[in-house]
Design a protein around this motif. Sequence first.
Motif, short mmCIF file in Angstrom:
data_model
loop_
_atom_site.label_atom_id
_atom_site.label_comp_id
_atom_site.label_asym_id
_atom_site.label_seq_id
_atom_site.Cartn_x
_atom_site.Cartn_y
_atom_site.Cartn_z
N LYS A 1 2.22 1.57 -3.54
CA LYS A 1 1.07 2.24 -4.31
C LYS A 1 0.93 3.74 -4.28
O LYS A 1 0.69 4.60 -5.37
CB LYS A 1 -0.13 1.48 -4.26
N THR A 2 1.08 4.09 -3.12
CA THR A 2 0.68 5.42 -2.84
C THR A 2 1.86 6.28 -3.18
O THR A 2 1.84 7.65 -3.63
CB THR A 2 0.46 5.85 -1.28
N ASP B 1 0.64 -1.26 0.02
CA ASP B 1 -0.10 0.14 0.09
C ASP B 1 0.88 1.44 -0.05
O ASP B 1 0.69 2.20 -0.53
CB ASP B 1 -0.91 0.06 1.22
#
Length: 713
Positions: free
Chosen positions: A371-372, A368
Amino acid sequence: MHFQEWFRSSAGVKGPESENLWSLLPSLPLSSFSLSSLSLSSSSLLGLGALASLTAYWLVTRPRPTRPPCDLQAQSVAVDGDPSCRRSALLKDDSLMEYYYEDTRTVFDMFRRGLRIAGDGPCLGFRKPGQPYQWISYNEVLEQAQVLGSGLMAKGCRPNPQQLIGIFAQNRPEWIISELACYTYSMAVVPLYDTLGPEAMVHILDLAEISLVLCDREEKAAALLENKERGGTPKLSCLVLFNDFSDAFVQRAKNCDVEVLKLDQLMDLGRQNLKDPVPPQPQDLAVVCFTSGTTGKPKGAMITHGNIASNTSSVIKILEGSFVIQQDDVSISYLPLAHMFERMIQVTMFCHGARVGFYQGDISLLMDDIKTLKPTFFPVVPRLLNRIYDKILGSATSPLRRALLRFAVRRKQAELSSGVVRNNSLWDKLVFNRIQASLGGNLRFALTASAPISPTVLSFLRATLGCLIFEGYGQTECTAGCTFSMPGDWTGGHVGAPLPCAKVKLVDIPEMNYYAKNGDGEICISGPSVFRGYLKDPEKTAEALDSDGWLHSGDVGQWLPNGTLRIIDRKKHIFKLSQGEYIAPEKIENVYLRCVPVLQVFVHGDSLQSYLVGIVVPDPEVLVDWAKARGFVGSYEELCQNPDLKNAVLEDMKAVGKKAGLKSFEQVKDLHLHPKAFSVANGLLTPTLKSRRADIRRTFQIQISSMYSQAAF
């Protein structure tokens, strides 16, 4: 003459590129028509016009191979005519590289260069769960480092390289600011990490005479305090915490004469006593990096600013034609900052005014975070690449998807063989876009180190991720790397050629039948990136560094015809698992020999695997009765073939190992019971009754492969 041949010759197109284009065009023999008698309809003219447009478009947009910085068939050069001693082909002579930019000879210099480039631009990034990244600018980082460094001096720390400051924290901006605070005033850093264990921590704090440690959380500080309460670490007098802490902890620390401060308090003290920087010199100590100590107490490798500058500069030199780090590049930081690999990457990013974003500290949230953050630079270890590889293969659940994946990978690998690396092909858009998006979608560069990686996995991921993936080899004692993949060489099975900061030679190991004249031997390294020695340990230093300053790695290498190095063995039987953990098999074997049913044991690990397996010879005088007491009956030979009995022996070994303090990665996960003892007669023991490890490994290769192929763990 066929039309495709005419097209290739007239367009100047050769090799795989022409084959890729030709697959889009019809196959028409030129003999089917002649230009002198050709009568073309308007539709034919339109068709040829479209073909000409397609041809022109392809010529402009066709993928171009990475231009290698040297002849890929001669990536290293013999030094003084000795083919066993080699240096980078990128050098003009035998003078090794110490710095790339004239004004970057220390870590402090390299950060200041990034400051001049980026100024108020983002430097260090962090995030809270579910939130976007927040950024601290280069100007803010340097200002905070000066304030923190002044605070350290206000607490009695001296502005010189003999002043060692401990940092015991996960990756986060405060780690880097603390490190830079030390460098701003010529102090040196000693990174601490959880897996060292309490005894090793006491040893390090005492050996380095550390009085002040910067910690992230109360739990870690409490572990240090516990050592103090037990009478260890007498020099420890101050703990500085990044996070909040309880009043009870403050009182507990006070009871054993340790002051506890919050980071903000120390920085307030620094603002009140702000000092001008005292920049370090290249020969000054920058970091004492302690090894994990699998064969004894941890050893503190002394790394200088000049060591770090030469190592990072060499990587910059190799990449200068294929990957120029830019201000908008960003790296994800999740590999431990206590190890040199991650630190060297960050120094290289800072030197160019680029950004480093930190993960949240929870490895389960790493994807995560990626992806950020959308990193362009991905430092990685083989174990994670193996997981990505397995996940991609596992996602192809139907025969059609598997066939499409295999075909797309082959097409991209064909481009790789011609030097083309890209993420905008038809196959990227149709097949690999979701894979690339899972890593943020912006990757330009990945670097793997710490353990070998399978050539199959490496080639597969270069194709699917569509980015440059380099492999490096080295160790803490040569700062980080001593060899590195050459841009344009996308073959596997080797670790590249020597970096421009290093000479690499192979030395005879007669007892293992390795000889430099045959192109193999122990890997030795010399140059400005080789460490100064081990802190206060002249005996271990003399074992690592010979009288001529050559670092003896303990690894066995082989020169390949193209001047690259292949790792083929370990001199001292110490090896790494795929996750980078060092293993001393003989230590583990000595523990397992305490098991009642075990007569002999051989522990094997593969650097492409994440766990250990074993070959066990049960004690024939004990096994039958031991087995009977557990409900197993049969002859000695029958019991050795009983899988349930094997599991019982395995559980007994694990219990003994746990009691002896073996870590989970040091425990075997599977074993093979062999009824015949290792002996001198069968070639598995030396005349002094030591295991012939290479011969045992060869003898049981089928069983070892079978244990790993089951992949049940």
